[in-house]
Motif scaffolding. Structure first.
Motif, mmCIF file in Angstrom:
data_model
loop_
_atom_site.group_PDB
_atom_site.id
_atom_site.type_symbol
_atom_site.label_atom_id
_atom_site.label_comp_id
_atom_site.label_asym_id
_atom_site.label_seq_id
_atom_site.Cartn_x
_atom_site.Cartn_y
_atom_site.Cartn_z
ATOM 1 N N GLU A 91 0.827 -1.204 0.000
ATOM 2 C CA GLU A 91 0.000 0.000 0.000
ATOM 3 C C GLU A 91 0.865 1.260 0.000
ATOM 4 O OE1 GLU A 91 -3.592 2.026 2.674
ATOM 5 O OE2 GLU A 91 -2.812 0.036 3.163
ATOM 6 N N LYS A 92 1.926 1.263 0.822
ATOM 7 C CA LYS A 92 2.834 2.413 0.851
ATOM 8 C C LYS A 92 3.582 2.560 -0.476
ATOM 9 C CE LYS A 92 3.604 2.336 5.856
ATOM 10 N NZ LYS A 92 4.600 2.143 6.938
ATOM 11 N N LYS A 93 3.926 1.405 -1.033
ATOM 12 C CA LYS A 93 4.606 1.457 -2.338
ATOM 13 C C LYS A 93 3.718 2.071 -3.402
ATOM 14 C CE LYS A 93 4.413 -1.665 -5.193
ATOM 15 N NZ LYS A 93 3.632 -1.948 -6.448
ATOM 16 N N ASN A 94 2.445 1.688 -3.404
ATOM 17 C CA ASN A 94 1.509 2.245 -4.375
ATOM 18 C C ASN A 94 1.310 3.744 -4.155
ATOM 19 O OD1 ASN A 94 1.150 -0.302 -5.509
ATOM 20 N ND2 ASN A 94 -0.625 -0.779 -4.222
ATOM 21 N N GLU A 95 1.232 4.153 -2.891
ATOM 22 C CA GLU A 95 1.084 5.580 -2.588
ATOM 23 C C GLU A 95 2.324 6.360 -2.998
ATOM 24 O OE1 GLU A 95 -0.438 9.202 -1.229
ATOM 25 O OE2 GLU A 95 -1.397 7.284 -1.718
ATOM 26 N N LEU A 96 3.506 5.761 -2.719
ATOM 27 C CA LEU A 96 4.755 6.419 -3.109
ATOM 28 C C LEU A 96 4.865 6.504 -4.623
ATOM 29 C CD1 LEU A 96 7.445 7.659 -2.310
ATOM 30 C CD2 LEU A 96 8.425 5.351 -2.205
ATOM 31 N N GLN A 97 4.438 5.455 -5.316
ATOM 32 C CA GLN A 97 4.462 5.473 -6.779
ATOM 33 C C GLN A 97 3.552 6.576 -7.321
ATOM 34 O OE1 GLN A 97 6.273 3.143 -9.059
ATOM 35 N NE2 GLN A 97 5.770 5.014 -10.184
ATOM 36 N N ARG A 98 2.387 6.721 -6.691
ATOM 37 C CA ARG A 98 1.459 7.767 -7.116
ATOM 38 C C ARG A 98 2.080 9.156 -6.913
ATOM 39 N NH1 ARG A 98 -1.870 11.286 -5.122
ATOM 40 N NH2 ARG A 98 -1.334 10.708 -2.983
ATOM 41 N N ARG A 99 2.727 9.347 -5.772
ATOM 42 C CA ARG A 99 3.356 10.635 -5.492
ATOM 43 C C ARG A 99 4.516 10.904 -6.464
ATOM 44 N NH1 ARG A 99 3.780 11.164 1.131
ATOM 45 N NH2 ARG A 99 1.519 11.090 1.547
ATOM 46 N N ILE A 100 5.251 9.866 -6.779
ATOM 47 C CA ILE A 100 6.368 10.044 -7.710
ATOM 48 C C ILE A 100 5.857 10.431 -9.089
ATOM 49 C CG2 ILE A 100 8.177 8.793 -8.963
ATOM 50 C CD1 ILE A 100 8.736 7.239 -6.405
ATOM 51 N N ASP A 101 4.794 9.761 -9.538
ATOM 52 C CA ASP A 101 4.221 10.104 -10.842
ATOM 53 C C ASP A 101 3.706 11.542 -10.846
ATOM 54 O OD1 ASP A 101 4.797 7.556 -11.660
ATOM 55 O OD2 ASP A 101 2.778 6.775 -11.267
ATOM 56 N N GLU A 102 3.060 11.935 -9.757
ATOM 57 C CA GLU A 102 2.553 13.310 -9.654
ATOM 58 C C GLU A 102 3.702 14.313 -9.617
ATOM 59 O OE1 GLU A 102 -0.277 16.010 -6.646
ATOM 60 O OE2 GLU A 102 0.051 13.864 -6.282
#
Length: 263
Positions: free
Chosen positions: A120-131
């Protein structure tokens, strides 16, 4: 605020100002983006390690379950052979293995929970990185456009020292070109007026006029002499030139005189 505190504050302020001037926002954004990607990679590595540990526990659990089945069969066979002692030992081992399985299942559940949190944290971090990547590219484009616009504006307005030097050099070139064109026009005018020929000659205007007068007097004297000689002879000598020849000679002399005057 004490003297040392004030001095430390001033030093930090000046250092911060120097860093701000030296900092390239595009490089800072790229560095931040790479750091976030490194963190994401570390999270992925942690998830992979947890998954590996969980798989090992699952393998160990299956082996224990196989032992439980084996000990259960051993107990059944021992009972058939009236060997209660062997059946008891088999059942004890079966119970021991089942207790181990229960512990492993608890560990697997904990690892699964941790893995789920990390995913879940990885997915959130991935989302933040893309943003962040989208914002980074937008900000870099804006900064580069502003930087290019500033350079163009400075060049157009001549704010920079280099443009000032170029402007002064252009003015000097224009002045020298104007002087050279004026000089060339003056030379053409002097050439057409014959001033160069006068400057190269040792005679002045008076000398030229006196020379022309002397030439004209000499021609007139010679003409009078010729007329006197022709009149003193009387009659028409046999070897005297014809009137046409005299007129031709006179015309030739007049032509030479006109040429000298025009020169």
């Amino acid at each position: 605020m004490g003297i040392l505190s004030r001095a430390s504050y001033v030093v930090r302020s000046k250092v911060n100002a120097l860093l701000n001037r030296a900092e390239d926002p595009t490089e800072t954004l790229d560095y931040s983006y790479e750091r976030m990607r490194d963190e994401l990679q570390e999270v992925k590595q942690g998830i992979a390690d947890l998954t590996t540990q969980k798989k090992r526990l699952e393998i160990q659990k299956r082996r224990l379950e196989e032992n439980v089945d084996k000990h259960n069969e051993q107990a059944r066979e021992a009972v058939q052979q009236d060997r209660d002692d062997l059946a008891r030992r088999a059942l004890e081992k079966k119970k021991e293995k089942m207790s181990q399985i229960e512990d492993i299942e608890g560990q697997i559940a904990d690892l699964q929970s941790t893995q789920d949190d990390l995913v879940e944290k990885k997915n959130e971090l991935q989302r933040r990185i893309d943003e962040f990547r989208t914002k980074k590219e937008t900000m870099k484009a804006r900064y580069e456009a502003a930087e290019a616009s500033t350079r163009v504006s400075e060049a157009m307005s001549g704010v920079g020292d280099e443009m000032s030097d170029v402007s002064r050099a252009l003015e000097r070139a224009e002045e020298r070109t104007d002087d050279m064109e004026a000089r060339a026009a003056a030379m053409d005018e002097l050439q057409e007026s014959g001033a160069f020929e006068d400057a190269l000659s040792d005679e002045d205007a008076i000398d030229r006029q006196l020379e022309a007068g002397r030439t004209e007097s000499e021609v007139d004297a010679e003409l009078e002499t010729l007329k006197t000689e022709m009149g003193a002879g009387g009659g028409e000598p046999t070897d005297a030139p014809a009137d046409d020849d005299v007129e031709a000679e006179l015309d030739e002399l007049r032509a030479e005189e006109d040429d000298e005057e025009s020169a």
